[in-house]
Design an enzyme around this catalytic site. Structure first.
Site, short mmCIF file in Angstrom:
data_model
loop_
_atom_site.label_atom_id
_atom_site.label_comp_id
_atom_site.label_asym_id
_atom_site.label_seq_id
_atom_site.Cartn_x
_atom_site.Cartn_y
_atom_site.Cartn_z
N GLY A 149 0.87 -1.26 0.08
CA GLY A 149 -0.03 -0.08 -0.15
C GLY A 149 0.91 1.07 0.11
N VAL A 206 -1.88 -6.99 -4.47
CA VAL A 206 -1.53 -8.25 -3.54
C VAL A 206 -2.94 -8.87 -3.29
CG1 VAL A 206 -0.76 -8.83 -1.20
CG2 VAL A 206 0.53 -6.96 -2.65
N GLU A 239 -18.75 18.32 2.87
CA GLU A 239 -18.07 18.97 1.99
C GLU A 239 -18.54 19.03 0.61
OE1 GLU A 239 -13.48 19.54 4.24
OE2 GLU A 239 -13.92 17.73 2.60
N ASP A 243 -5.47 3.14 7.68
CA ASP A 243 -7.10 2.54 7.47
C ASP A 243 -7.07 1.10 7.41
OD1 ASP A 243 -7.74 5.40 7.37
OD2 ASP A 243 -8.42 5.36 5.09
N GLY A 294 -0.32 4.58 0.24
CA GLY A 294 -1.17 5.65 0.44
C GLY A 294 -0.43 6.42 1.59
N PHE A 295 -1.02 7.32 2.44
CA PHE A 295 -0.47 8.06 3.61
C PHE A 295 0.72 7.10 4.35
CE2 PHE A 295 -3.63 11.45 2.95
CZ PHE A 295 -2.76 12.62 2.71
#
Length: 455
Positions: free
Chosen positions: A15, A84, A175, A310, A17-18
């Site tokens: 992963g 994966v 938002e 997450d 991501g962040f």
């Protein structure tokens, strides 16, 4: 395979991501490690700004960053664009969809999240989640398809072309609703010569924000919730609180209060669960299908295995899992890297302590809420709006992205015309306008039910 016969340790990160990217960036600064970063995309996306891509305020290149470019200059990292599909936690070996295997001395699971439809009939097939760049681009095309269709044939407005239903009143849904409201308001205020859709009756558009809770932005203070609800209502957003979506069809939604709304655009911001990979780990998972980790971010019972962001349930100070925020993912990624380096050095790992810098949400033009710091100093209005822009620009990965985002926001703020959005996914125009699951005469107009206000 892991290195043999030398001191270099191999870390496999699933992963980008962040969480995964921040872990990799900290690790590659150490010459005694070798990192393999696996992700089904070749980019990292800045998820808090996805809704701005969906509403054509920003372009995809403003919020997505090439992983190889981000890690350039480090010879001890290898990025592989692959998915994966299975993992052996005992041997720290991962297998990809193409059949390749990667085994590491350490394994970092940061595969991220996916939309959680909570078993709602039709939601997976007919709604538009907003949790990836692909989601945002697809939704942008859908919104444009509705505008183009209604402009070509105004009779489609009665079939729900300009009805937009947003499910979930958290930051993403709020938002998105505020951005829609601003679009509607600006269209109504423009002179005819500046309207991109000159024959379109945009005042017939309906924006519904649906949530089963008692307020928008439930994680914020009551004052912030009240302010956000007021700003949304001023923008023409109809709040349907204490209400759930029972069914999503190709041309309608059914709400728990019995209301049936004709719509062809249902935006799902109703919650997250761990990426599907979590179901293939053969371990018991916690809330949202996420992996429960120990204080040092390791997976219990498996040596050298970490879970982050997450993809993990990380306990906060009160013992409850921390929310799925970019800041949690970023900080957990950095702590994971530090703990791996401590492991390699033969030193004890350190527990992860989340530094709560606060939360914020954009409601629309000149309207935002922010609760700054652990003690939640509250801001709202123009000051919070400016703070939101500054913080989100600062968090973008590259200097170029920061500058381009500022330029786009300034152009949108001070400019008038907004008619340059591109409908690049023409399949979103393929709509069966008569497929609403029921005779049109039985459908309820969204404005027929009372609006629930936040308390």
């Amino acid at each position: 395979m892991s290195e043999k016969g030398n001191s270099v340790k191999h870390i496999v990160i699933v992963g980008g991501g962040f969480a995964g990217l921040n872990c990799a960036r900290k690790l590659v600064a150490n010459p005694n490690v070798r990192v393999t970063l696996l992700d089904k995309n070749n980019y990292q996306q800045f998820q808090p700004l996805l809704y701005q891509v969906a509403t054509a305020n920003l372009s995809p290149s403003n919020i997505a960053f090439n992983l190889r470019g981000t890690l350039i200059g480090h010879s001890n990292v290898d990025v592989k664009m692959t998915e994966v599909v299975s993992i052996d936690l005992n041997t720290r070996t991962v297998e990809t969809a193409q059949g390749q295997q990667y085994q590491g001395d350490f394994l970092v699971l940061a595969a991220g999240s996916q939309a959680n439809f909570f078993g709602t009939p039709g939601a997976n097939e007919h709604s538009y989640p907003l949790y990836s760049l692909h989601d945002a681009e697809r939704l942008r095309s859908r919104i444009l398809a509705m505008l183009e269709s209604a402009d070509r044939d105004p009779s489609l407005i009665a079939k729900g072309a300009l009805n937009f239903v947003i499910v979930g009143a958290g930051p993403t849904g709020t938002e998105m609703a505020g951005a829609f409201g601003d679009m509607l308001q600006s269209s109504l205020k423009r002179k005819t010569r500046n309207q991109p859709y000159k024959d379109l009756a945009v005042d017939q558009g309906q924006i519904l924000l649906v949530d089963g809770g008692h307020a928008v932005l439930s994680a914020f203070s009551p004052a912030a919730q009240t302010y956000a609800a007021k700003m949304l209502e001023q923008r023409g957003v109809q709040l349907r609180l204490h209400t759930k979506v029972k069914e999503v069809g190709s041309g309608h939604v059914v709400l728990s209060d019995g209301t049936r709304v004709l719509t062809h655009t249902v935006i799902w911001a109703g919650g997250l669960k761990a990426a599907s990979l979590s179901s293939n780990l053969r371990v018991e998972t916690g809330d949202g299908g996420r992996i429960d980790v120990q204080a040092d971010l390791t997976v219990p019972g498996f040596k050298g295995v970490y879970a982050l962001g997450d993809f993990a349930n990380i306990a906060g100070k009160d013992g409850s899992p921390l929310p799925q925020l970019g800041s949690v993912a970023e900080q957990s990624g950095k702590r994971c890297a530090k703990n791996i380096l401590l492991d390699i050095a033969g030193k004890p790992r350190e527990p992860f302590h989340y530094l709560d810098k606060g939360i914020m949400a954009m409601i629309g033009r000149n309207s935002a809420v922010a609760e700054v710091g652990e003690h939640r100093h509250e801001l709202e209005g123009v000051i919070a709006f400016a703070a939101w822009i500054g913080v989100h620009a600062a968090l973008l990965t590259s200097t170029r992205a920061k500058i381009e985002a500022f330029v786009e926001w300034a152009w949108d703020y001070f400019g008038e015309a907004r008619g340059d959005a591109i409908l690049d996914r023409t399949q979103e125009l393929q709509i069966n306008w008569d497929d609403d699951g029921e005779e049109p005469a039985s459908a309820v107009n969204p404005t027929s039910s009372p609006t629930n206000k936040a308390s």
